[in-house]
Design a protein around this motif. Structure first.
Motif, PDB file in Angstrom:
ATOM      1  N   LEU A  54       0.847  -1.193   0.000  1.00  0.00           N
ATOM      2  CA  LEU A  54       0.000   0.000   0.000  1.00  0.00           C
ATOM      3  C   LEU A  54       0.880   1.238   0.000  1.00  0.00           C
ATOM      4  CD1 LEU A  54      -2.405  -1.308   2.755  1.00  0.00           C
ATOM      5  CD2 LEU A  54      -2.709  -1.460   0.286  1.00  0.00           C
ATOM      6  N   LEU A  55       0.283   2.385  -0.262  1.00  0.00           N
ATOM      7  CA  LEU A  55       1.078   3.615  -0.349  1.00  0.00           C
ATOM      8  C   LEU A  55       1.725   3.993   0.984  1.00  0.00           C
ATOM      9  CD1 LEU A  55      -0.703   6.245   0.914  1.00  0.00           C
ATOM     10  CD2 LEU A  55      -2.076   5.716  -1.075  1.00  0.00           C
ATOM     11  N   THR A  56       1.255   3.377   2.067  1.00  0.00           N
ATOM     12  CA  THR A  56       1.828   3.647   3.390  1.00  0.00           C
ATOM     13  C   THR A  56       3.031   2.753   3.704  1.00  0.00           C
ATOM     14  OG1 THR A  56      -0.018   2.268   4.099  1.00  0.00           O
ATOM     15  CG2 THR A  56      -0.200   4.615   4.549  1.00  0.00           C
ATOM     16  N   MET A  77      -1.238  -1.133  -4.244  1.00  0.00           N
ATOM     17  CA  MET A  77      -2.670  -0.858  -4.415  1.00  0.00           C
ATOM     18  C   MET A  77      -2.878   0.653  -4.299  1.00  0.00           C
ATOM     19  SD  MET A  77      -6.009  -2.290  -2.345  1.00  0.00           S
ATOM     20  CE  MET A  77      -6.687  -0.789  -1.683  1.00  0.00           C
ATOM     21  N   ALA A  78      -2.421   1.370  -5.315  1.00  0.00           N
ATOM     22  CA  ALA A  78      -2.492   2.840  -5.370  1.00  0.00           C
ATOM     23  C   ALA A  78      -2.021   3.243  -6.746  1.00  0.00           C
ATOM     24  CB  ALA A  78      -1.581   3.472  -4.322  1.00  0.00           C
ATOM     25  N   VAL A  79      -2.436   4.409  -7.168  1.00  0.00           N
ATOM     26  CA  VAL A  79      -1.891   4.903  -8.432  1.00  0.00           C
ATOM     27  C   VAL A  79      -0.526   5.555  -8.189  1.00  0.00           C
ATOM     28  CG1 VAL A  79      -3.169   7.106  -8.371  1.00  0.00           C
ATOM     29  CG2 VAL A  79      -2.392   6.216 -10.545  1.00  0.00           C
ATOM     30  N   GLY A  80      -0.390   6.256  -7.057  1.00  0.00           N
ATOM     31  CA  GLY A  80       0.899   6.863  -6.713  1.00  0.00           C
ATOM     32  C   GLY A  80       1.861   5.762  -6.276  1.00  0.00           C
ATOM     33  N   PHE A  81       3.144   5.928  -6.585  1.00  0.00           N
ATOM     34  CA  PHE A  81       4.096   4.864  -6.221  1.00  0.00           C
ATOM     35  C   PHE A  81       5.402   5.444  -5.686  1.00  0.00           C
ATOM     36  CE2 PHE A  81       4.093   5.710 -10.736  1.00  0.00           C
ATOM     37  CZ  PHE A  81       5.427   5.931 -11.030  1.00  0.00           C
ATOM     38  N   VAL A 102      -8.744   2.750 -12.499  1.00  0.00           N
ATOM     39  CA  VAL A 102      -9.953   2.373 -11.754  1.00  0.00           C
ATOM     40  C   VAL A 102     -10.373   3.425 -10.718  1.00  0.00           C
ATOM     41  CG1 VAL A 102      -9.744  -0.109 -12.098  1.00  0.00           C
ATOM     42  CG2 VAL A 102      -8.552   0.955 -10.176  1.00  0.00           C
ATOM     43  N   LEU A 103      -9.458   4.306 -10.359  1.00  0.00           N
ATOM     44  CA  LEU A 103      -9.807   5.299  -9.338  1.00  0.00           C
ATOM     45  C   LEU A 103      -9.969   6.715  -9.895  1.00  0.00           C
ATOM     46  CD1 LEU A 103      -6.862   6.583  -9.153  1.00  0.00           C
ATOM     47  CD2 LEU A 103      -6.478   5.001  -7.299  1.00  0.00           C
ATOM     48  N   THR A 104      -9.849   6.852 -11.206  1.00  0.00           N
ATOM     49  CA  THR A 104      -9.866   8.182 -11.820  1.00  0.00           C
ATOM     50  C   THR A 104     -11.137   8.963 -11.470  1.00  0.00           C
ATOM     51  OG1 THR A 104      -8.536   7.351 -13.635  1.00  0.00           O
ATOM     52  CG2 THR A 104      -9.716   9.403 -14.037  1.00  0.00           C
ATOM     53  N   SER A 240      -3.329  14.989  -4.629  1.00  0.00           N
ATOM     54  CA  SER A 240      -2.247  14.176  -5.214  1.00  0.00           C
ATOM     55  C   SER A 240      -1.349  13.614  -4.120  1.00  0.00           C
ATOM     56  CB  SER A 240      -1.479  14.999  -6.246  1.00  0.00           C
ATOM     57  OG  SER A 240      -0.802  16.071  -5.641  1.00  0.00           O
ATOM     58  N   ARG A 241      -0.302  14.343  -3.768  1.00  0.00           N
ATOM     59  CA  ARG A 241       0.567  13.932  -2.671  1.00  0.00           C
ATOM     60  C   ARG A 241       0.912  15.176  -1.856  1.00  0.00           C
ATOM     61  NH1 ARG A 241      -1.140   9.669  -3.241  1.00  0.00           N
ATOM     62  NH2 ARG A 241      -0.085   7.699  -3.692  1.00  0.00           N
ATOM     63  N   GLY A 242       0.930  15.012  -0.534  1.00  0.00           N
ATOM     64  CA  GLY A 242       1.119  16.139   0.373  1.00  0.00           C
ATOM     65  C   GLY A 242       2.370  16.963   0.134  1.00  0.00           C
ATOM     66  N   PRO A 287      -8.855  12.873   5.344  1.00  0.00           N
ATOM     67  CA  PRO A 287      -7.704  11.998   5.625  1.00  0.00           C
ATOM     68  C   PRO A 287      -7.352  11.026   4.505  1.00  0.00           C
ATOM     69  CG  PRO A 287      -9.635  11.191   6.766  1.00  0.00           C
ATOM     70  CD  PRO A 287     -10.081  12.415   6.029  1.00  0.00           C
ATOM     71  N   HIS A 288      -6.840  11.535   3.408  1.00  0.00           N
ATOM     72  CA  HIS A 288      -6.386  10.738   2.255  1.00  0.00           C
ATOM     73  C   HIS A 288      -7.436   9.687   1.864  1.00  0.00           C
ATOM     74  CE1 HIS A 288      -2.471   9.506  -0.012  1.00  0.00           C
ATOM     75  NE2 HIS A 288      -3.555   9.364  -0.777  1.00  0.00           N
ATOM     76  N   ILE A 289      -8.636  10.195   1.573  1.00  0.00           N
ATOM     77  CA  ILE A 289      -9.742   9.285   1.231  1.00  0.00           C
ATOM     78  C   ILE A 289     -10.258   9.515  -0.188  1.00  0.00           C
ATOM     79  CG2 ILE A 289     -10.588   8.893   3.586  1.00  0.00           C
ATOM     80  CD1 ILE A 289     -12.807  11.097   2.754  1.00  0.00           C
ATOM     81  N   ALA A 290      -9.486  10.210  -1.021  1.00  0.00           N
ATOM     82  CA  ALA A 290     -10.016  10.575  -2.347  1.00  0.00           C
ATOM     83  C   ALA A 290     -10.445   9.358  -3.170  1.00  0.00           C
ATOM     84  CB  ALA A 290      -9.010  11.414  -3.120  1.00  0.00           C
ATOM     85  N   SER A 291      -9.794   8.221  -2.955  1.00  0.00           N
ATOM     86  CA  SER A 291     -10.207   7.031  -3.726  1.00  0.00           C
ATOM     87  C   SER A 291     -11.058   6.078  -2.888  1.00  0.00           C
ATOM     88  CB  SER A 291      -8.975   6.285  -4.250  1.00  0.00           C
ATOM     89  OG  SER A 291      -8.252   5.717  -3.175  1.00  0.00           O
ATOM     90  N   ALA A 292     -11.476   6.551  -1.710  1.00  0.00           N
ATOM     91  CA  ALA A 292     -12.107   5.623  -0.751  1.00  0.00           C
ATOM     92  C   ALA A 292     -13.607   5.476  -0.954  1.00  0.00           C
ATOM     93  CB  ALA A 292     -11.791   6.063   0.678  1.00  0.00           C
ATOM     94  N   THR A 296     -14.601   1.595  -5.696  1.00  0.00           N
ATOM     95  CA  THR A 296     -13.232   1.798  -6.209  1.00  0.00           C
ATOM     96  C   THR A 296     -12.189   1.010  -5.431  1.00  0.00           C
ATOM     97  OG1 THR A 296     -13.732   3.834  -7.301  1.00  0.00           O
ATOM     98  CG2 THR A 296     -11.479   3.599  -6.534  1.00  0.00           C
ATOM     99  N   ARG A 297     -12.333   0.961  -4.113  1.00  0.00           N
ATOM    100  CA  ARG A 297     -11.308   0.212  -3.369  1.00  0.00           C
ATOM    101  C   ARG A 297     -11.348  -1.274  -3.735  1.00  0.00           C
ATOM    102  NH1 ARG A 297      -9.067   3.538   0.885  1.00  0.00           N
ATOM    103  NH2 ARG A 297      -8.389   5.264  -0.426  1.00  0.00           N
ATOM    104  N   SER A 298     -12.547  -1.798  -4.057  1.00  0.00           N
ATOM    105  CA  SER A 298     -12.601  -3.205  -4.493  1.00  0.00           C
ATOM    106  C   SER A 298     -11.890  -3.351  -5.839  1.00  0.00           C
ATOM    107  CB  SER A 298     -14.048  -3.685  -4.634  1.00  0.00           C
ATOM    108  OG  SER A 298     -14.614  -3.758  -3.360  1.00  0.00           O
ATOM    109  N   LYS A 299     -12.145  -2.386  -6.730  1.00  0.00           N
ATOM    110  CA  LYS A 299     -11.492  -2.475  -8.055  1.00  0.00           C
ATOM    111  C   LYS A 299      -9.967  -2.362  -7.917  1.00  0.00           C
ATOM    112  CE  LYS A 299     -15.322  -0.398 -10.523  1.00  0.00           C
ATOM    113  NZ  LYS A 299     -15.781   0.945 -10.887  1.00  0.00           N
ATOM    114  N   MET A 300      -9.529  -1.494  -7.010  1.00  0.00           N
ATOM    115  CA  MET A 300      -8.074  -1.353  -6.807  1.00  0.00           C
ATOM    116  C   MET A 300      -7.474  -2.669  -6.300  1.00  0.00           C
ATOM    117  SD  MET A 300      -8.090   2.455  -5.133  1.00  0.00           S
ATOM    118  CE  MET A 300      -6.357   2.595  -4.713  1.00  0.00           C
ATOM    119  N   SER A 301      -8.202  -3.298  -5.383  1.00  0.00           N
ATOM    120  CA  SER A 301      -7.723  -4.563  -4.824  1.00  0.00           C
ATOM    121  C   SER A 301      -7.644  -5.628  -5.921  1.00  0.00           C
ATOM    122  CB  SER A 301      -8.684  -5.000  -3.708  1.00  0.00           C
ATOM    123  OG  SER A 301      -8.307  -6.249  -3.216  1.00  0.00           O
TER     124      SER A 301
END
Ligand code: DGY
Length: 322
Positions: A54-56, A77-81, A102-104, A240-242, A287-292, A296-301
């Motif tokens: 995960l991104l964390t 499981m994120a678009v950012g890497f 999938v999260l666009t 995007s990213r902090g 709290p970093h929930i833009a794709s939540a 979408t979270r199922s599609k990301m998984s």
């Protein structure tokens, strides 16, 4: 039988897809981010073939050292890497994949939710109503600003930035300015959009929405100097990213009202938030929930799992980064 390590509980559909292939799937049973030492401890000597992360999770050379030579893929499981040392992975012949596409729509919706919320003062108004302060309609009560007819500056014209621009034009009759490392003339024609250097975009936009990846070149892209270029009536939105924004400089700009407001889904030192921001009414924080969303979270998984399956079956993952 291939072995996969999943760093945290994720939507079950992805796990089921992996199990349906007969893979042995070990999921970190604790619903929290593992420290680097814990992650290394969980991986060492286990001979995993794939890492589902995960991104964390910071996946650097030390974490990669904890795997044996059989590690084929790191699937984020994120678009950012920016959490993965992709150069190091490439050197070692390990594939890296992410979950774009999938999260666009979901992230673009969240950017708009933030834009609308800050401009229409939704959280402030909700707080006001719950506090029992509403004693009757008033002509000057909690006045906000319209999006319609205003100018949106999109910084970063990838999938999400383009979708935000689409919503701005087709939903709100906004004029779109954009900045990116590449010009996109087709997009300009379709959305009547204008390409501008960043400084000009910042000077001319009423709303600015950030959609760049975190790279050395985009760290603090929006700093004190850039914030000074923005209109005093402008709103800044970041999904995007902090670290793309200098958060201390933003807190000062908001407190001094050199810009009108900001709405942030991501933070420079996540999960910490610059304390000064917490005291201000002209900023919205999610709290970093833009794709939540559940969908979408199922599609990301599922996409992270599909990337792993491709790699373990000897093909290139759908979203191969390196
Ligand atoms: C991503 O996928 O990179 C997003 O930040 C997740 O919300």
């Amino acid at each position: 039988m291939a072995k996969i390590y999943v760093t945290r509980m994720v939507p079950q559909s992805g796990i089921e897809a992996l199990k349906s292939k007969g893979y042995e799937v070990a999921v970190n049973p604790e619903d929290r981010v593992l420290t680097k030492e814990e992650l290394i401890g969980a991986l060492k000597g286990q001979n995993y073939d794939a890492l589902y992360c995960l991104l964390t999770d910071k996946v650097d050379s030390e974490v990669m050292d904890a795997f044996g030579p059989q590690l084929k893929i790191i699937a984020n499981m994120a678009v950012g890497f920016d959490n993965i040392d992709t150069l190091e992975a490439k050197k070692r012949g390990i594939m890296v994949a992410n979950t774009p596409g999938v999260l666009t729509d979901t992230v673009a919706e969240h950017a708009f939710a933030l834009m609308l919320s800050i401009a229409h003062r939704i959280p402030e108004s909700d707080k006001f109503a719950r506090a029992g302060k509403y004693v009757g309609w008033a002509p000057m009560l909690l006045l906000g600003n319209d999006l319609s007819g205003k100018t949106l500056g999109v910084v970063g014209l990838g999938r999400i930035g383009s979708r935000v621009a689409h919503h701005a034009v087709s939903g709100f009759d906004m004029k779109v300015l954009y900045n990116d490392v590449n010009r996109n003339e087709e997009f300009e024609k379709e959305f009547n959009a204008i390409y501008l250097p960043l400084d000009d975009l910042l000077k001319q936009s009423d709303f600015i929405s950030i959609h760049v990846p975190l790279l050395e070149t985009t760290r603090h892209l929006i700093n004190a100097e850039k914030l000074k270029l923005m209109k005093p009536a402008a709103y800044l939105v970041n999904t995007s990213r902090g670290p793309v924004i200098d958060e201390a400089a933003l807190a000062i700009a908001l407190a001094n009202k050199t810009i009108k407001g900001a709405a942030l889904d991501v933070f420079e030192f996540e999960p910490k938030i610059t304390p000064e921001l917490l005291l201000l009414d002209n900023v919205i924080l999610t709290p970093h929930i833009a794709s939540a969303t559940e969908e979408t979270r199922s599609k990301m998984s599922e996409l992270a799992a599909a990337n792993i399956i491709e790699a373990l079956e000897g093909r290139n993952p759908l979203n191969l980064l390196s």
